[in-house]
Scaffold this motif. Structure first.
Motif, PDB file in Angstrom:
ATOM      1  N   ILE A  59       0.879  -1.180  -0.095  1.00 17.40           N
ATOM      2  CA  ILE A  59       0.011   0.085  -0.001  1.00 17.40           C
ATOM      3  C   ILE A  59       0.954   1.250   0.069  1.00 17.40           C
ATOM      4  N   GLY A  60       1.908   1.214   0.636  1.00 16.77           N
ATOM      5  CA  GLY A  60       2.816   2.284   0.837  1.00 16.77           C
ATOM      6  C   GLY A  60       3.574   2.685  -0.706  1.00 16.77           C
ATOM      7  N   TYR A  61       3.992   1.512  -1.291  1.00 21.63           N
ATOM      8  CA  TYR A  61       4.384   1.737  -2.639  1.00 21.63           C
ATOM      9  C   TYR A  61       3.802   2.692  -3.489  1.00 21.63           C
ATOM     10  N   ARG A  62       2.305   2.448  -3.526  1.00 19.12           N
ATOM     11  CA  ARG A  62       1.212   2.815  -4.261  1.00 19.12           C
ATOM     12  C   ARG A  62       1.199   4.433  -3.919  1.00 19.12           C
ATOM     13  N   VAL A  63       1.562   4.829  -2.705  1.00 16.16           N
ATOM     14  CA  VAL A  63       1.449   6.128  -2.241  1.00 16.16           C
ATOM     15  C   VAL A  63       2.744   6.816  -2.731  1.00 16.16           C
ATOM     16  N   TYR A  64       3.774   6.324  -2.429  1.00 11.50           N
ATOM     17  CA  TYR A  64       5.057   6.750  -2.549  1.00 11.50           C
ATOM     18  C   TYR A  64       5.670   6.865  -3.844  1.00 11.50           C
ATOM     19  N   HIS A  65       4.959   5.925  -4.795  1.00 11.74           N
ATOM     20  CA  HIS A  65       5.351   5.633  -6.188  1.00 11.74           C
ATOM     21  C   HIS A  65       5.188   7.059  -6.995  1.00 11.74           C
ATOM     22  N   SER A  66       4.129   7.805  -6.562  1.00 11.10           N
ATOM     23  CA  SER A  66       3.942   9.254  -7.412  1.00 11.10           C
ATOM     24  C   SER A  66       5.242  10.278  -6.636  1.00 11.10           C
ATOM     25  N   PHE A 287     -10.236  -2.310  18.843  1.00 10.76           N
ATOM     26  CA  PHE A 287      -9.862  -0.986  18.460  1.00 10.76           C
ATOM     27  C   PHE A 287      -8.851  -0.787  17.530  1.00 10.76           C
ATOM     28  N   GLY A 288      -8.166  -2.186  17.796  1.00 10.75           N
ATOM     29  CA  GLY A 288      -7.063  -2.420  16.717  1.00 10.75           C
ATOM     30  C   GLY A 288      -7.699  -2.702  15.311  1.00 10.75           C
ATOM     31  N   GLY A 289      -8.842  -3.296  15.408  1.00  3.54           N
ATOM     32  CA  GLY A 289      -9.525  -3.531  14.089  1.00  3.54           C
ATOM     33  C   GLY A 289     -10.044  -1.904  13.469  1.00  3.54           C
ATOM     34  N   PHE A 290     -10.590  -1.342  14.565  1.00  2.97           N
ATOM     35  CA  PHE A 290     -11.137   0.126  13.920  1.00  2.97           C
ATOM     36  C   PHE A 290     -10.256   0.817  13.404  1.00  2.97           C
ATOM     37  N   PHE A 291      -8.824   0.771  13.994  1.00  6.38           N
ATOM     38  CA  PHE A 291      -7.789   1.765  13.558  1.00  6.38           C
ATOM     39  C   PHE A 291      -7.297   1.078  12.116  1.00  6.38           C
ATOM     40  N   ALA A 292      -7.481  -0.165  12.159  1.00 11.82           N
ATOM     41  CA  ALA A 292      -7.031  -0.713  10.552  1.00 11.82           C
ATOM     42  C   ALA A 292      -8.221  -0.384   9.548  1.00 11.82           C
ATOM     43  N   SER A 293      -9.512  -0.163  10.068  1.00  7.42           N
ATOM     44  CA  SER A 293     -10.489   0.089   9.086  1.00  7.42           C
ATOM     45  C   SER A 293     -10.511   1.599   8.769  1.00  7.42           C
ATOM     46  N   GLY A 294     -10.136   2.509   9.797  1.00  6.85           N
ATOM     47  CA  GLY A 294      -9.653   3.718   9.348  1.00  6.85           C
ATOM     48  C   GLY A 294      -8.516   3.981   8.479  1.00  6.85           C
ATOM     49  N   PHE A 295      -7.358   3.219   8.790  1.00  9.46           N
ATOM     50  CA  PHE A 295      -6.531   3.325   7.823  1.00  9.46           C
ATOM     51  C   PHE A 295      -6.862   3.082   6.245  1.00  9.46           C
ATOM     52  N   LYS A 296      -7.689   1.821   6.214  1.00 12.05           N
ATOM     53  CA  LYS A 296      -8.132   1.612   4.832  1.00 12.05           C
ATOM     54  C   LYS A 296      -8.972   2.166   4.255  1.00 12.05           C
ATOM     55  N   ARG A 297      -9.733   2.862   4.968  1.00 11.19           N
ATOM     56  CA  ARG A 297     -10.918   3.962   4.401  1.00 11.19           C
ATOM     57  C   ARG A 297     -10.248   4.922   4.027  1.00 11.19           C
ATOM     58  N   ALA A 298      -8.997   5.617   4.633  1.00 14.63           N
ATOM     59  CA  ALA A 298      -8.161   6.797   4.202  1.00 14.63           C
ATOM     60  C   ALA A 298      -7.499   6.622   2.855  1.00 14.63           C
ATOM     61  N   PHE A 299      -7.202   5.096   2.531  1.00 17.30           N
ATOM     62  CA  PHE A 299      -6.506   4.904   1.455  1.00 17.30           C
ATOM     63  C   PHE A 299      -7.723   4.361   0.420  1.00 17.30           C
ATOM     64  N   LYS A 300      -8.947   4.349   0.747  1.00 17.57           N
ATOM     65  CA  LYS A 300      -9.874   3.750  -0.313  1.00 17.57           C
ATOM     66  C   LYS A 300      -9.760   2.303  -0.613  1.00 17.57           C
ATOM     67  N   ILE A 301      -9.672   1.632   0.431  1.00 16.14           N
ATOM     68  CA  ILE A 301      -9.526   0.016   0.073  1.00 16.14           C
ATOM     69  C   ILE A 301     -10.206  -0.739   1.235  1.00 16.14           C
ATOM     70  N   LYS A 302     -10.806  -1.673   0.488  1.00 25.90           N
ATOM     71  CA  LYS A 302     -11.719  -2.493   1.575  1.00 25.90           C
ATOM     72  C   LYS A 302     -10.840  -3.318   2.286  1.00 25.90           C
ATOM     73  N   MET A 315      -3.204  -9.455   7.524  1.00 31.44           N
ATOM     74  CA  MET A 315      -3.367  -8.190   8.370  1.00 31.44           C
ATOM     75  C   MET A 315      -4.617  -8.137   8.604  1.00 31.44           C
ATOM     76  N   ASP A 316      -5.732  -8.510   7.714  1.00 27.75           N
ATOM     77  CA  ASP A 316      -7.064  -8.076   8.290  1.00 27.75           C
ATOM     78  C   ASP A 316      -7.334  -9.047   9.306  1.00 27.75           C
ATOM     79  N   ARG A 317      -6.761 -10.370   9.363  1.00 25.14           N
ATOM     80  CA  ARG A 317      -7.182 -11.290  10.422  1.00 25.14           C
ATOM     81  C   ARG A 317      -6.396 -11.006  11.694  1.00 25.14           C
ATOM     82  N   PHE A 318      -5.325 -10.169  11.690  1.00 24.55           N
ATOM     83  CA  PHE A 318      -4.204 -10.005  12.785  1.00 24.55           C
ATOM     84  C   PHE A 318      -4.095  -8.762  13.294  1.00 24.55           C
TER      85      PHE A 318
END
Length: 381
Positions: A59-66, A287-302, A315-318
């Motif tokens: 995910i980071g590579y997609r962000v930093y690639h630009s 709340f670890g899952g909520f943090f991950a949900s917010g992270f994914k939503r920020a980058f518009k991924i499911k 990572m979605d399971r852990f």
């Protein structure tokens, strides 16, 4: 029941069956790896760590690639190797002192381990500069906390299995309660979470965690600290169980005595600790899952990835497991663990012979002054 007017299974039920069917081999694999012993568990933790790191770095590579940052993925993996070298080197020095003492190359690496680790890190930092904050945060979240999982394992496999199992239990029970009874949304960051699932998962997890802790406390294989036998070059899980895993009698509060008609109850102390672990896994762990949900939503991924159909990536399971591992480690250090004789002995083996002899004489004098040595031992002085 499971089909709509067009004769097709609704997505909600289809996803339910996919998740349910794939959960069976996942849970079975966990029990199989547990049966295979500490080495298999350590390898499994490393495998999960590497896959989680890969998913976040992708995910980071997609962000930093630009930004056209060169060598982003290559140097990110370099940092992963450096950090793992540091953490696992510390573990080897702490728990495998006998093995290190016998091998001269390992003695050199153990003695200068932290300097070598810092030099490797500094080399990567010099090349990267300040452009790789993403990699450093990923290392902090994934590698550091996965190392705590292994530290928990060495305290006894029960400290590894129970926390992981109750997070899995909470995830399953919250999903089931939410799926069948969920009506009230819990948090906007994770729209599918409901209060019904949150509450149902809490009570189910506390009960199941208590039963699991009670049953596992009976077996040395689970409760004994994992130690490396330098003579057989194998891990051993044999010991005299600590008071934590010895049945104790407790007097019930007056309210419960009137309700249950019992005055006392016999329990393993660890079963009581499991209530606190289960409570954290159910109330704070999500709340670890909520943090991950917010992270994914920020980058518009499911999902972080599509490794497991119906579940997403590893990572979605852990996402909740890492937070649980940190809490377990802090809980052990704060409320359970005392001085570790095995760890102290391994550190003694790292000393020079004259230093070991000096400690022996000092300890001998101390025990003699306290009257803890038998007469025969005192007379041979």
């Amino acid at each position: 029941m499971f089909q709509n007017e067009s004769g097709c299974i609704p997505y909600r039920w289809k996803n339910y069956w996919i998740r349910g069917v794939l959960s069976i081999p996942m849970i079975s694999s966990f029990f199989l790896i547990t049966y295979m012993g500490p080495i298999a568990l350590i390898v499994a933790v490393m495998g999960v760590q590497i896959k989680c790191f890969h998913e976040i770095i992708t995910i980071g590579y997609r962000v930093y690639h630009s930004y056209e940052l060169p060598w982003f993925r290559t140097l990110s993996w370099y940092f992963l190797i450096c950090v793992n070298y540091f953490f696992y080197g510390e573990t080897v020095a702490d728990y495998f002192g006998g093995l290190v003492q016998r091998e001269e190359p390992l003695q050199f690496l153990a003695r200068y381990h932290r300097f070598i680790s810092f030099a490797l890190y500094l080399a990567g930092e010099t090349v990267l500069g300040d452009n790789f904050a993403w990699t450093h945060v990923t290392l902090l979240i994934v590698v550091t906390q996965s190392h705590l999982v292994i530290q928990n394992l060495f305290e006894g496999m029960i400290w590894f299995i129970v926390p992981i199992s109750i997070v899995i239990c909470n995830d399953i029970m919250a999903y089931l309660f939410g799926f069948f009874f969920g009506r009230t949304p819990l948090i906007k960051l994770s729209p599918k979470k409901t209060w019904e699932g949150f509450i149902g998962g809490f009570f189910s997890t506390v009960i199941i965690g208590f039963i699991m802790a009670h049953l596992m406390s009976r077996f040395q294989y689970f409760v004994c600290p994992v130690e490396f036998n330098s003579e057989t070059n194998r891990f051993s899980v044999e010991c005299e169980p600590s008071d934590l895993f010895v049945m104790q009698e407790y007097t019930l509060p007056a309210v419960l005595q009137n309700a249950l008609k019992w005055e006392t109850v016999n329990l393993y102390p660890f079963a009581i600790h499991s209530v606190f672990l289960s409570s954290f896994a159910s109330l704070i762990g999500p709340f670890g899952g909520f943090f991950a949900s917010g992270f994914k939503r920020a980058f518009k991924i499911k999902d972080f990835a599509s490794t497991i159909p119906g579940h997403g990536g590893i990572m979605d399971r852990f996402d909740c497991q890492y937070l649980m591992a940190t809490f377990t480690h802090v809980y052990i250090g704060s409320f359970v663990r005392g001085p570790n004789p095995s760890k102290v002995f391994q550190q003694l083996l790292m000393l020079q012979p004259e230093q070991q002899l000096g400690i022996f004489h000092t300890l001998h004098s101390h025990l003699r002054e306290r009257g803890m040595l038998p007469p025969a031992a005192t007379q041979t002085e």
